[in-house]
Design a protein around this motif. Structure first.
Motif, mmCIF file in Angstrom:
data_model
loop_
_atom_site.group_PDB
_atom_site.id
_atom_site.type_symbol
_atom_site.label_atom_id
_atom_site.label_comp_id
_atom_site.label_asym_id
_atom_site.label_seq_id
_atom_site.Cartn_x
_atom_site.Cartn_y
_atom_site.Cartn_z
ATOM 1 N N LEU A 190 0.828 -1.204 0.000
ATOM 2 C CA LEU A 190 0.000 0.000 0.000
ATOM 3 C C LEU A 190 0.866 1.260 0.000
ATOM 4 N N THR A 191 1.904 1.278 0.845
ATOM 5 C CA THR A 191 2.813 2.439 0.890
ATOM 6 C C THR A 191 3.532 2.626 -0.435
ATOM 7 N N TRP A 192 4.010 1.531 -0.985
ATOM 8 C CA TRP A 192 4.730 1.557 -2.263
ATOM 9 C C TRP A 192 3.848 2.132 -3.372
ATOM 10 N N MET A 193 2.616 1.641 -3.488
ATOM 11 C CA MET A 193 1.728 2.092 -4.555
ATOM 12 C C MET A 193 1.322 3.555 -4.372
ATOM 13 N N LEU A 194 1.098 3.972 -3.138
ATOM 14 C CA LEU A 194 0.738 5.371 -2.893
ATOM 15 C C LEU A 194 1.871 6.318 -3.291
ATOM 16 N N LEU A 195 3.114 5.927 -3.002
ATOM 17 C CA LEU A 195 4.259 6.752 -3.374
ATOM 18 C C LEU A 195 4.450 6.814 -4.893
ATOM 19 N N TYR A 209 1.619 -0.217 -11.526
ATOM 20 C CA TYR A 209 0.785 0.246 -10.403
ATOM 21 C C TYR A 209 -0.495 -0.585 -10.316
ATOM 22 N N LEU A 210 -1.152 -0.818 -11.454
ATOM 23 C CA LEU A 210 -2.384 -1.612 -11.462
ATOM 24 C C LEU A 210 -2.130 -3.045 -10.997
ATOM 25 N N ILE A 211 -1.026 -3.607 -11.434
ATOM 26 C CA ILE A 211 -0.652 -4.951 -10.982
ATOM 27 C C ILE A 211 -0.359 -4.932 -9.485
ATOM 28 N N GLY A 212 0.313 -3.876 -9.027
ATOM 29 C CA GLY A 212 0.657 -3.755 -7.611
ATOM 30 C C GLY A 212 -0.565 -3.648 -6.713
ATOM 31 N N ILE A 213 -1.555 -2.828 -7.083
ATOM 32 C CA ILE A 213 -2.741 -2.690 -6.232
ATOM 33 C C ILE A 213 -3.590 -3.954 -6.281
ATOM 34 N N THR A 214 -3.544 -4.681 -7.401
ATOM 35 C CA THR A 214 -4.254 -5.969 -7.476
ATOM 36 C C THR A 214 -3.614 -6.974 -6.529
ATOM 37 N N TYR A 215 -2.288 -7.003 -6.520
ATOM 38 C CA TYR A 215 -1.562 -7.887 -5.605
ATOM 39 C C TYR A 215 -1.842 -7.507 -4.155
ATOM 40 N N TYR A 216 -1.908 -6.190 -3.902
ATOM 41 C CA TYR A 216 -2.224 -5.712 -2.560
ATOM 42 C C TYR A 216 -3.593 -6.213 -2.107
ATOM 43 N N ALA A 217 -4.585 -6.121 -2.988
ATOM 44 C CA ALA A 217 -5.938 -6.562 -2.647
ATOM 45 C C ALA A 217 -5.981 -8.068 -2.384
ATOM 46 N N CYS A 218 -5.275 -8.828 -3.217
ATOM 47 C CA CYS A 218 -5.238 -10.287 -3.032
ATOM 48 C C CYS A 218 -4.549 -10.657 -1.721
#
Length: 427
Positions: free
Chosen positions: A133-138, A155-164
């Motif tokens: 979450l911190t990484w994607m926000l930055l 970024y889209l891949i990162g937030i998807t991974y975060y949600a999973c």
């Protein structure tokens, strides 16, 4: 190019004028330059990522021998280097896509490495979800400032991974509602790509990644009434398919239109799963308490997506009429009453099988009408898979099952033979 070499001879022979020769030469040079630029962008991005990973590996090899101050310096070094080159690309190489994309990709991973290294050096508590979450926000402002499409995709891949990571792999201790806010914050950039770079390969990748991300994460809404998620998913697939059939996307090539393919495949897969009795038997045994159901996130999401899909379908139907309506488009409308009926009776399993069969037949008809082998075989394949599903859960004799497979196989052969023959006659 051999044609470019022949231009002087063609001009001398009077076949083409000097103006035409200049135009032909300019066209071929522009096409060759475009291809070269695309390769330069690809290799620039790969090079930036590999360099970043190489620096991290070199530092990691000697990490234990370094002092805390030295570790902190190396933790921030990739970040500083990335920012320097991004600033250089932004002010000195602003028109170079390769520079912007490659430096942005490097800085994206530099953010991640710096966060993790600083956390390790100073023993900052946290878990993978908070790190992502911190990484994607930055990194969120990065693709807006640099106009970097590769960073937007990462970024889209990162937030998807975060949600999973948050809601699937740590269920039921945490939820990932922040994903939806993060996705909304990225959509203006996606809109910019759709409006200004419609035929860009980066835009095509976004046309797949955006709907696929939503499809993957939608299941994180599940709480106590997971059965309702089939309504949500089939409505979502209907909505995604209708987006793919809109004027803007329908005119694009199939590989650029992830919405239409994902919507169609998702709908068929869901219906095939529901063609077995397991789900419906479980649904009839479920106690739906109205007070809990009315407040459940599954119902709220299902109703919301169904309404949006219904509005999309209304305008789609109004624009094209019933004759141009594709068989997948109205499926979500039929499924909602089927689901309600399935709470009380066993009939929906039979109706779902009939629905799949009718969709397949209509798809074959559309493929034959438009002389499209892909659509034709898609319909035939749907029937074949439906027969395979019934092969495993029916009491039909092996002889009858074998006859059904022979009929489908013969249908594949004769349908394709007829289509190819028709093309040859009209070709």
């Amino acid at each position: 190019m051999s044609l470019l070499k022949d231009l002087p001879e063609l001009e001398k022979a009077g076949v083409i004028t000097s103006e035409t020769a200049v135009k032909i030469e300019a066209y071929y040079k522009s096409q060759h330059g475009s291809s070269t630029n695309k390769l330069f962008v690809v290799f620039g991005i790969l090079g930036a990522i590999l360099v970043g990973l190489g620096i991290i590996l070199i530092i990691a090899h000697n990490w234990d021998e370094l002092s805390k101050i030295t570790k902190t310096f190396f933790a921030f070094l990739p970040l500083l280097v990335g920012q320097f080159f991004c600033a250089f690309a932004l002010f000195k190489k602003k028109e170079s896509v390769a520079w912007r994309e490659s430096t942005s990709a490097f800085l994206f991973f530099a953010f991640g490495s710096s966060i993790s290294l600083v956390s390790q050096v100073y023993n900052i508590p946290g878990n993978l979800s908070s790190f992502l979450l911190t990484w994607m926000l930055l990194c969120l402002p990065l693709f807006y400032v640099m106009k970097s499409s590769i960073t937007s995709l990462l970024y889209l891949i990162g937030i998807t991974y975060y949600a999973c990571e948050t809601s699937y792999w740590n269920f039921p201790t945490s939820t990932s509602y922040a994903y939806w806010a993060l996705l909304l914050l990225a959509l203006p950039y996606y809109y910019h790509l759709l409006k200004n770079k419609t035929k860009s390969n980066f835009t095509s990748f976004h046309n797949w990644v955006v709907p696929l991300s939503v499809i993957i994460v939608l299941g994180t809404i599940t709480d106590k009434f997971e059965e309702l998620m089939f309504v949500a998913y089939i409505s979502l697939f209907g909505l995604v398919y209708l987006v793919g059939e809109s004027k803007f996307f329908a005119s694009q090539l199939s590989f650029r239109n992830g919405y239409r393919i994902l919507g169609s495949l998702g709908t068929i897969i869901c219906l095939l799963i529901l063609s077995f009795d397991d789900f419906w038997g479980h649904l009839r045994q479920k106690d739906f308490l109205f007070d809990e159901l009315a407040r459940s996130p599954e119902l709220i999401v299902s109703v919301l997506i169904a309404i949006i899909a219904g509005v999309m379908f209304f305008f789609h139907f109004k624009e094209r009429g019933i004759k141009q309506l594709k068989p997948i488009a109205p499926v979500f409308l039929f499924f909602i009453p089927l689901f309600i009926l399935g709470i009380y009776t066993p009939y929906p399993i039979f109706l779902v099988n009939i629905l799949i069969f009718l969709i397949a037949i209509q798809t074959i008809r559309v493929g034959a009408h438009h002389n499209h082998l892909g659509i034709l075989n898609y319909g035939l394949l749907t029937i074949a898979i439906l027969i395979v599903c019934r092969f495993f859960d029916s009491n039909l004799s092996y002889v009858l099952r074998g006859i059904l497979f022979v009929i489908v196989g013969a249908g594949f052969f004769f349908a394709n033979y007829w289509m190819l023959k028709k093309r040859k006659e009209h070709g």
